[in-house]
Design a protein around this motif. Structure first.
Motif, short mmCIF file in Angstrom:
data_model
loop_
_atom_site.label_atom_id
_atom_site.label_comp_id
_atom_site.label_asym_id
_atom_site.label_seq_id
_atom_site.Cartn_x
_atom_site.Cartn_y
_atom_site.Cartn_z
N HIS A 75 35.89 46.02 3.86
CA HIS A 75 34.99 47.11 3.44
C HIS A 75 35.79 48.29 2.87
O HIS A 75 35.46 48.79 1.78
CB HIS A 75 34.15 47.58 4.63
CG HIS A 75 33.41 48.87 4.38
ND1 HIS A 75 32.36 48.96 3.49
CD2 HIS A 75 33.60 50.11 4.89
CE1 HIS A 75 31.92 50.21 3.46
NE2 HIS A 75 32.66 50.93 4.31
N LEU A 76 36.82 48.72 3.58
CA LEU A 76 37.61 49.85 3.12
C LEU A 76 38.33 49.52 1.81
O LEU A 76 38.44 50.35 0.91
CB LEU A 76 38.62 50.26 4.19
CG LEU A 76 38.03 50.86 5.47
CD1 LEU A 76 39.11 51.07 6.52
CD2 LEU A 76 37.31 52.17 5.18
N ARG A 77 38.79 48.30 1.70
CA ARG A 77 39.47 47.89 0.46
C ARG A 77 38.50 47.91 -0.72
O ARG A 77 38.84 48.36 -1.82
CB ARG A 77 40.04 46.48 0.66
CG ARG A 77 40.76 45.90 -0.56
CD ARG A 77 41.35 44.55 -0.20
NE ARG A 77 41.98 43.91 -1.35
CZ ARG A 77 41.34 43.10 -2.19
NH1 ARG A 77 40.05 42.85 -2.01
NH2 ARG A 77 41.99 42.54 -3.21
N GLU A 78 37.29 47.46 -0.50
CA GLU A 78 36.30 47.38 -1.58
C GLU A 78 35.88 48.77 -2.09
O GLU A 78 35.55 48.91 -3.26
CB GLU A 78 35.05 46.61 -1.11
CG GLU A 78 35.28 45.12 -1.00
CD GLU A 78 35.67 44.49 -2.32
OE1 GLU A 78 34.84 44.49 -3.25
OE2 GLU A 78 36.83 44.06 -2.46
N ILE A 79 35.90 49.77 -1.22
CA ILE A 79 35.50 51.11 -1.65
C ILE A 79 36.71 51.93 -2.12
O ILE A 79 36.60 53.14 -2.35
CB ILE A 79 34.74 51.88 -0.54
CG1 ILE A 79 35.67 52.13 0.67
CG2 ILE A 79 33.47 51.13 -0.12
CD1 ILE A 79 35.07 53.06 1.71
N GLY A 80 37.85 51.28 -2.25
CA GLY A 80 39.04 51.98 -2.74
C GLY A 80 39.71 52.85 -1.69
O GLY A 80 40.38 53.83 -2.03
N ALA A 81 39.53 52.49 -0.41
CA ALA A 81 40.13 53.27 0.69
C ALA A 81 41.06 52.37 1.48
O ALA A 81 40.85 52.12 2.67
CB ALA A 81 39.03 53.85 1.59
N GLN A 82 42.09 51.85 0.81
CA GLN A 82 43.05 50.99 1.51
C GLN A 82 43.56 51.69 2.77
O GLN A 82 44.04 52.82 2.70
CB GLN A 82 44.23 50.66 0.61
CG GLN A 82 43.97 49.53 -0.37
CD GLN A 82 44.17 48.15 0.25
OE1 GLN A 82 44.32 48.03 1.47
NE2 GLN A 82 44.15 47.13 -0.58
N PRO A 83 43.41 51.07 3.94
CA PRO A 83 43.79 51.72 5.20
C PRO A 83 45.20 52.31 5.22
O PRO A 83 45.44 53.36 5.78
CB PRO A 83 43.64 50.60 6.22
CG PRO A 83 42.58 49.71 5.65
CD PRO A 83 42.81 49.74 4.17
N LEU A 84 46.15 51.61 4.58
CA LEU A 84 47.53 52.07 4.62
C LEU A 84 47.71 53.42 3.92
O LEU A 84 48.58 54.21 4.29
CB LEU A 84 48.46 51.03 3.98
CG LEU A 84 49.96 51.32 4.07
CD1 LEU A 84 50.42 51.46 5.52
CD2 LEU A 84 50.76 50.24 3.35
N ARG A 85 46.88 53.70 2.92
CA ARG A 85 46.97 55.00 2.24
C ARG A 85 46.61 56.15 3.18
O ARG A 85 47.01 57.29 2.96
CB ARG A 85 46.07 55.03 1.00
CG ARG A 85 46.55 54.11 -0.11
CD ARG A 85 45.92 54.46 -1.45
NE ARG A 85 46.37 53.55 -2.50
CZ ARG A 85 47.51 53.70 -3.18
NH1 ARG A 85 48.31 54.73 -2.90
NH2 ARG A 85 47.85 52.84 -4.12
N ILE A 86 45.86 55.84 4.22
CA ILE A 86 45.47 56.86 5.20
C ILE A 86 46.49 56.91 6.34
O ILE A 86 46.93 57.98 6.76
CB ILE A 86 44.07 56.56 5.77
CG1 ILE A 86 43.03 56.58 4.64
CG2 ILE A 86 43.70 57.58 6.87
CD1 ILE A 86 41.65 56.11 5.06
#
Length: 537
Positions: A455-466
């Motif tokens: 889900h996070l990858r699909e919305i452009g919010a790759q967890p590692l970037r956070i």
């Protein structure tokens, strides 16, 4: 079997060689000579009698702690014929990536020098030296104009480098699974799975008491805390580094933490250590370095603006009751002065260079003007070989809550850095290196929370970037101070940074319900903006 014995012999020889150059070796020699005057030392049993004397007098324990300390930072086993660069980093593509990254850092630093017309280093005039000495304790307030200075790099710049890291010998299309492709880190390193992590961190199991949980108000303190404190006091009385490291895996009582950390790191604060620190201060007063301004600015941008840092006011009054009551701003200035002092001294400490023997990075070199490229005119810059980045000062900030004496604070920080923190900003394949931590974090999320990760990858919010900024700063400035210190207890206890990746994944798991509702990177960052309510343990 023969290979193991050979490896062990090599390790013993290297540790003996290193300890021979230490102050402890000189002390042991003096004690051995002095013991010859004792009546119980007999010529016919000289060796055994001196060993018994060392045991009774406590010097054997000090030697054991020194050996244990060396083993804690000793490089991973490698082939005896391996060249020195393999001890730094066995994978060629990692070494090349680190080398390229270092060139970028140096280019940024040199560009700043050119733009601002400021030299990398200069000797201060006598008048300026006297002025700095008079204002030494006001460094938190009387810093130079920093408006034109910028951090050499920030964690997000470093993350982009790691994202683009590739093994040229690895065929992405053939061997990597679909699951691996979901993450940002695309290098084939072996990281632990959940069963392996459970085996590694067995003391963190649900059936074992943890300080921070089992001493909470819902549970009678006598069931765990009192007994844990009693054992901790016994460990300190024994002065055994290995026992202290094992003990601290369940968390340290606040009152014992400073002594336990010093014992684990083998820091004893001898008069010669205080003298060495004073010499570093003299070097700061005599020479002005460009990195000084980077340190000033970083403390100003990070630690001085950190909400948790204001707790230092209470700490100062608790430890130094003779201080007059003053405003929070004044106390913050005092803490900032100590903070800056430690970092400035660190930049001059050439003993830090020794850690580059097992660090994939190499210390930057500078050349005397007009002698570029001539090695006989090269010097390491800064003298410790470490260029600070945005957030670097946060490695020191938590230690200010534990140690009020600057030289002791400095020794603890330096040892923490050469054991752990350097791995968070250098490219390597080490299990505690930042690349492995990123891969471990992504693997845990992809494997055990696949819906959330997708889900996070699909919305452009790759967890590692956070989560990257949390891990690269070892969560300093993101967790409440008491929780951060409990986390660092475990880093010391397990001699590993892998707990950072596990905690980062746990934070996402804890906030999973909220994160499944977000539709953008900004919204995901907002959900995870405040970690102060989380209890690490």
């Amino acid at each position: 079997m023969l290979q193991e014995e050979s490896d062990l012999s090599l390790i013993i020889a290297q540790i003996v060689q290193k300890l021979k150059g230490s102050n402890l070796y000189s002390q042991l020699e003096r004690q051995a000579w002095a013991s010859l005057q004792r009546p119980e030392i007999k010529l016919e049993s000289l060796k055994e009698d001196i060993k018994e004397f060392f045991k009774i007098s406590g010097w054997e324990k000090k030697l054991q702690n020194a050996v244990y300390s060396e083993l804690s930072v000793f490089p991973l086993p490698s082939h005896p014929a391996a060249p020195p660069e393999h001890l730094k980093e066995p994978l060629v593509y990692m070494r090349k990536a680190q080398g390229s990254w270092e060139k970028r850092i140096l280019k940024s630093l040199n560009s700043m020098c050119t733009e601002l017309s400021i030299p990398l280093a200069r000797k201060r005039p006598v008048g300026e030296q006297k002025e700095l000495l008079n204002k030494w304790n006001e460094m938190g307030t009387d810093e130079p104009d920093l408006s034109l200075f910028r951090p050499v790099y920030a964690p997000k710049d470093f993350l982009e480098v790691l994202i683009n890291l590739r093994n040229p010998n690895y065929e992405n299309g053939d061997s990597l699974s679909f699951r691996t492709h979901l993450g940002l880190i695309q290098v084939p390193l072996k990281v632990k799975d959940i069963p392996e992590l459970k085996e590694c961190f067995v003391e963190l199991g649900l059936n074992i008491g943890q300080l921070g949980i089992d001493d909470s108000t819902q549970v009678p303190p006598e069931l765990f805390e009192n007994e844990h404190v009693r054992i901790g006091q016994k460990v300190l009385a024994e002065q055994d580094s290995a026992a202290a490291q094992q003990y601290i895996r369940q968390g340290s009582p606040t009152a014992l933490r400073a002594e336990l950390w010093a014992l684990i790191l083998n820091i004893s604060s001898q008069p010669e250590d205080v003298l060495y620190y004073e010499q570093l201060k003299t070097n700061v007063i005599q020479h002005d370095l460009l990195v000084d301004s980077l340190i000033y600015k970083d403390v100003k941008l990070t630690a001085s603006n950190d909400d948790y840092y204001f707790v230092f006011e209470d700490y100062l009054y608790q430890k130094l009751p003779q201080l007059p009551q003053c405003s929070a701003a004044t106390t913050l200035d005092q803490s900032a002065a100590i903070h800056i002092e430690v970092l400035l001294c660190f930049s001059r400490d050439t003993s830090v260079l020794s850690h580059f023997a097992y660090n994939s990075a190499s210390p930057p070199k500078s050349y005397i003007r007009g002698k570029l490229g001539l090695e006989e005119y090269a010097v390491f810059y800064p003298p410790n070989g470490v260029i600070p980045f945005h957030g670097f000062s946060m490695y020191v900030a938590p230690l200010c809550f534990l140690y009020h004496e600057p030289s002791k604070l400095y020794q603890i920080f330096r040892e923490m850095y050469v054991r752990f923190f350097f791995r968070l900003h250098s490219i390597s394949s080490h299990p505690s290196g930042i690349v492995s931590l990123c891969l471990l974090f992504e693997t845990l999320l992809q494997t055990y929370l696949p819906q959330l990760f997708y889900h996070l990858r699909e919305i452009g919010a790759q967890p590692l970037r956070i989560s990257f900024k949390w891990m690269v700063r070892a969560f300093s400035g993101y967790l409440a101070t008491d929780q951060l210190l409990l986390l660092w207890d475990r880093i010391l206890g397990y001699n590993s940074l892998e707990i950072l990746a596990v905690l980062a994944a746990a934070v996402f798991a804890f906030r999973a319900v909220n994160l499944m509702e977000v539709t953008s990177l900004a919204a995901a960052e907002a959900v995870l903006a405040d970690l102060s309510t989380l209890k690490k343990t």
